[in-house]
Design a protein around this motif. Sequence first.
Motif, PDB file in Angstrom:
ATOM      1  N   THR A  62       0.842  -1.191   0.000  1.00 59.54           N
ATOM      2  CA  THR A  62       0.000   0.000   0.000  1.00 59.54           C
ATOM      3  C   THR A  62       0.881   1.247   0.000  1.00 59.54           C
ATOM      4  OG1 THR A  62      -1.742  -1.144   1.239  1.00 59.54           O
ATOM      5  CG2 THR A  62      -1.795   1.266   1.238  1.00 59.54           C
ATOM      6  N   PRO A  63       0.754   2.132  -0.987  1.00 58.03           N
ATOM      7  CA  PRO A  63       1.585   3.350  -1.006  1.00 58.03           C
ATOM      8  C   PRO A  63       1.215   4.305   0.127  1.00 58.03           C
ATOM      9  CG  PRO A  63       0.584   2.897  -3.169  1.00 58.03           C
ATOM     10  CD  PRO A  63      -0.113   2.034  -2.174  1.00 58.03           C
ATOM     11  N   PHE A  64       2.221   4.979   0.663  1.00 53.95           N
ATOM     12  CA  PHE A  64       1.983   6.003   1.689  1.00 53.95           C
ATOM     13  C   PHE A  64       2.988   7.129   1.492  1.00 53.95           C
ATOM     14  CE2 PHE A  64       5.062   3.068   3.435  1.00 53.95           C
ATOM     15  CZ  PHE A  64       5.996   3.873   4.068  1.00 53.95           C
ATOM     16  N   ILE A 201       6.660  12.345  -1.651  1.00 57.80           N
ATOM     17  CA  ILE A 201       6.992  11.107  -2.365  1.00 57.80           C
ATOM     18  C   ILE A 201       6.201   9.957  -1.741  1.00 57.80           C
ATOM     19  CG2 ILE A 201       8.816   9.415  -2.794  1.00 57.80           C
ATOM     20  CD1 ILE A 201      10.787  11.734  -2.976  1.00 57.80           C
ATOM     21  N   GLU A 202       5.609   9.144  -2.598  1.00 57.12           N
ATOM     22  CA  GLU A 202       4.817   8.007  -2.144  1.00 57.12           C
ATOM     23  C   GLU A 202       5.554   6.718  -2.431  1.00 57.12           C
ATOM     24  OE1 GLU A 202       0.014   8.615  -2.096  1.00 57.12           O
ATOM     25  OE2 GLU A 202       0.878   7.585  -3.804  1.00 57.12           O
ATOM     26  N   MET A 203       5.595   5.833  -1.433  1.00 58.01           N
ATOM     27  CA  MET A 203       6.237   4.530  -1.602  1.00 58.01           C
ATOM     28  C   MET A 203       5.474   3.489  -0.813  1.00 58.01           C
ATOM     29  SD  MET A 203      10.228   5.733  -1.116  1.00 58.01           S
ATOM     30  CE  MET A 203      10.971   4.249  -1.720  1.00 58.01           C
ATOM     31  N   THR A 204       5.636   2.236  -1.182  1.00 56.12           N
ATOM     32  CA  THR A 204       5.143   1.149  -0.357  1.00 56.12           C
ATOM     33  C   THR A 204       6.220   0.773   0.655  1.00 56.12           C
ATOM     34  OG1 THR A 204       6.040  -0.615  -1.749  1.00 56.12           O
ATOM     35  CG2 THR A 204       3.859   0.269  -2.351  1.00 56.12           C
ATOM     36  N   CYS A 205       5.845  -0.046   1.616  1.00 60.14           N
ATOM     37  CA  CYS A 205       6.822  -0.459   2.625  1.00 60.14           C
ATOM     38  C   CYS A 205       7.945  -1.278   1.995  1.00 60.14           C
ATOM     39  CB  CYS A 205       6.103  -1.267   3.709  1.00 60.14           C
ATOM     40  SG  CYS A 205       6.830  -1.092   5.346  1.00 60.14           S
TER      41      CYS A 205
END
Length: 314
Positions: A62-64, A201-205
């Motif tokens: 899930t991106p955060f 910036i959005e990334m997943t874990c």
Amino acid sequence: MAQGKDSLQQILDDVASAAFATPDRGRVADYIPELARVNPDQFAVAVARPGKKTMFAGDAHTPFSIQSVSKVFTLALALGKVGDRLWARVGREPSGQAFDSMILLEQEKGRPRNPFINAGAIVTTDTVLAGSSPRETLGSLLRFVRAAAGDDNIHINESVAQSEITTGHRNFALAHFLLSHGNLANAPDLVLGTYFHQCAIEMTCTQLANAGLFLVGDKAAPRLVSPDRIRRINALMMTCGHYDGSGDYAYRVGLPGKSGVGGGILTIVPGIASVAVWSPGLNNYGNSKLGTEAMQRFADMTGWSVFGSREGRP
């Protein structure tokens, strides 16, 4: 443990199960409207090791919004651009104050204590911005992060960036205070526009864990900065990466880490692994509540620590 199940995967599953079962999840960063909408019931953990498959548990795809975790990557770019000249403008000491505090900045005449509090990160962003447009600077940062993660599917969330621009009054105050002391080379609007987009910036874990591999220091890890710089960035993460909660994180986890108000924490196990956790609810320091608790549990279960680790680690 189920027969044949990897011991590290079992640890991650146990850590995630404990996190999901915890009723007190902290409070999301509701002063940023876009972050206030994030579901606090989410949790993820991922471990990346050089040359090995990345392991994870929970909502790891899930991106955060990585928020202040981005300061690690910007610091690496700034040091690559100006080297140790950066330290004439920003210090290397813990602040003992909240991440957006103006108290020490006023007392110390516009030289922020370290590059991870907001004022210091604004100076670092200003350093990277020198001679470039915000678009070019953000392009360079994204290329660095994508190279670190080995993944081109990493982007900036424009809605989050605009939300921060609209509500970031204290950061504008910090930037103007820096400018009044001659410690900002570019216009505050340009620097903060770049800074807010950097934080968005959005990334997943799993992406974040992979992106931290360049700081592990193993020969199989991405070679994006020098070994000396890896050591120094990790040192700053240990002493300053959790703001006025840095000592507490070092005591509980015993590893260099950098937090963000989006609920992410990037933690480095030198020579072994990069670990990312994410849970949107924050503690009183502005760091992920369940993320901090999960990392303490993870460190206890693996024995991974810069202060010595037990035998039989996964």
